[in-house]
Design an enzyme around this catalytic site. Sequence first.
Site, mmCIF file in Angstrom:
data_model
loop_
_atom_site.group_PDB
_atom_site.id
_atom_site.type_symbol
_atom_site.label_atom_id
_atom_site.label_comp_id
_atom_site.label_asym_id
_atom_site.label_seq_id
_atom_site.Cartn_x
_atom_site.Cartn_y
_atom_site.Cartn_z
ATOM 1 N N CYS A 25 1.025 -1.072 -0.186
ATOM 2 C CA CYS A 25 -0.100 0.098 -0.001
ATOM 3 C C CYS A 25 0.799 1.421 -0.023
ATOM 4 C CB CYS A 25 -0.751 -0.087 1.241
ATOM 5 S SG CYS A 25 -2.215 -1.370 1.276
ATOM 6 N N ASP A 466 33.429 21.152 20.295
ATOM 7 C CA ASP A 466 33.849 22.609 20.662
ATOM 8 C C ASP A 466 33.824 22.692 22.294
ATOM 9 O OD1 ASP A 466 33.844 25.553 20.429
ATOM 10 O OD2 ASP A 466 31.766 25.372 21.163
#
Length: 782
Positions: A25, A466
């Site tokens: 489907c 960082d």
Amino acid sequence: MTAEGGTVARVTTDLVVRGMTCAACVNRVEKRLSRIDGVTASVNLATGRARVHHPVDVTTEVLLSAVEKAGYETELVQPPVPRAAPRATTGPVGPAGPGGPGHADQPEDPAGPTREEARKDRERLLITALLCLPVLVLSMVPALQFRNWQWLCLVLAAPVVVWSAWPFHLRAARGLRHSAATMDTLVSLGVIASFAWSLYALFLGGAGDPGMRMPFSLLPSAGTEVAHVYLEAAVAVPLFVLTGRHLEARARRGTGAALRSLAGLAAKDVTVREDGRERLLPIEDLVPGQGFVVRPGERVATDGVVVSGSSALDLSLITGESDPVEVGPGRAVVGGAVNMGGLLLVQATAVGADTRLARITHLVTEAQAGKARAQRLADRVAGVFVPAVLSLAVTVLGFWLGAGADPQAAVTAAVAILVVACPCALGLATPTALMAATGRGARLGILVKGPQSLEALRHVDVIVLDKTGTLTTGHMSVVRVTETAGGIGRDAAIRLAGAVEQGSEHPLGRAVAAYAQRTAARDPLPGVAGFLAVPGSGVTGIVEGRRVEVRTPGEGLPASLAQALAEAEAAALTPVLVRVDGFDEALIALGDVLRPGSYRAVDRLRRLGVEPVLATGDREATARAVARELGITEVHAHCSPEGKAALVRELRGGGRRVAVIGDGVNDAAALAEADLGIAMGSGTDVAIGAADVTLVRGDIEAVADAVRLARRTLATIRLNLVWAFGYNAVTVPLAAVGLLGPMLAAAAMSASSVLVVANSLRLRTWQPAPRRPGSPVGRASR
């Protein structure tokens, strides 16, 4: 509906598609939509939604018509629209989905039927079970077979074949009208063939004799004088399939529990305080700037800032943090948090789709809409699977009859093939696992944008970190200030620096501005004109007619500032230089502390085979001091935003799978450049918008948890797909050679989908690794 960038204006539309039962489907709806020029579509079986990208000149009516022509009911997904105009944002805002924050009504589950449909399905299953039970017992226990028992079974089986199996017949007929075949086609043909053979046996094959007895065997049998009656198969197929669908729907609803719980956190009403008076308002009438009251035990209605009062907030359902967070005047609060203590007066800063809870809900919804590579392959297979099964059933029937076999055995084998082959498990393998995993991640404070992000996270082998706001808390404070002899003086330098930093989003800038405000006592800081932030370098602006710069120190500093710079670096502090009208006036040294989980996070990443790399815009000495404390060997200091992006490109060019973690504007380019971008939830909207994964709770240890969750999720998807393909690879040949009867085939087919969903549900109970005591943390800096 949302706009997308590009040379041709395109928009995205979400549709609810009802009536899909298998991967075939999904393939059919996607193909039908993709036939429209410029349209691409992704359909999710588990959520029952289609995400369609299309040109603006393709109307929603065209899209709805295309889905309906494919044989399915459809409607637009209507996002909630707050009555108050939302503030402008730069982050990944979007509709929170039906029933999201700012919307008073809670939604039906988009993945499942409406309540009325669910009630009808339960009634259908119950009546079917009551009709089937006598048929199954009489057919399987010869000792209970009385005179004319088979005619009673026919009377009981007829309503099951017609009424109980009617949804399968109806969907199969719709597919036939559109020259398409799905799982419903197989079930419908299997039921009709079993019942038709039973009618033949009763009326023409001798099975209608009043004294007929039929032995029962799990394996098909043939060659007897009297044709067998397959009424037990005719009723067992609808019974088992309806039961499987019912269990599957309940399990699928469980995979979306986290999303519904997020939507349930949204308040419907809020108590506002104006002119000393309180009144109750619907939440959609609240506007930014209004004050509202949060009493002990109540949820915070929306994002805001505490005006008065102090308390502890429980954020566990939003960020995954188990420890309460203390708040007081000036502290930000998040909508959906539970007030555990005192009375709070809060000023609303965001409402509706702009709230943090709405963004989290939106990100989880987006994550569940995508498809992994393996699922796209499964959908392509499902597109040809059902026609192949129909062809195989006809071939087996012809082969058995052509070989001179008993017609009963030939029909049995063909019916068993029709019933046992089911692409449902293929369609559910990935979306159910994704729904369970993204929901579990949201509860733990880990938001993943989609399956592609999970796949990238699974294969990451190097992670670029960082420093400020990532490895450190980002809560900077001024440690010392050194002024230039004969300059404007310490207080004046601090006042001007704080004024220009008022426009900065960086933790360093916020710390300088806060320190300057405290130093100035009650006097407000002057305004700034011509403010300009240069990521990775500093800020500049005009304050009281003087050009003020707050930047990273360079060479050629006055002797006093040069000595202060050396002392700051030795103490692992971050130095910033204050320049006024081109003259160096002061050096401000700021300190930060490592996040409590930074050491453990780096250690766990190494154990997972992921190498940590530190890349920061800070000076070499400061960066290496932090790296030594955490045990990071590769350090890149003085990294501008372009430098971080270049580092990522270099690592990727060497064949590495690179992830980047950051929280500021200066990290956005590297986040976008990496194979995978990870943003801290406490970071800026730009960083979060560029990232693939967001750590809502701001805990760096969550990175390792995210990697483990991604690996477990993809392992679950692979196991689901292996089962889905392997099940058909084993059962179809058994049915073809006559070793699997229709009744067992129906039970096996229903069990396959339930097992796939149950395996995915295990992700709901996944637990992160227990935290181990880490090394003591010390001072660090950006």
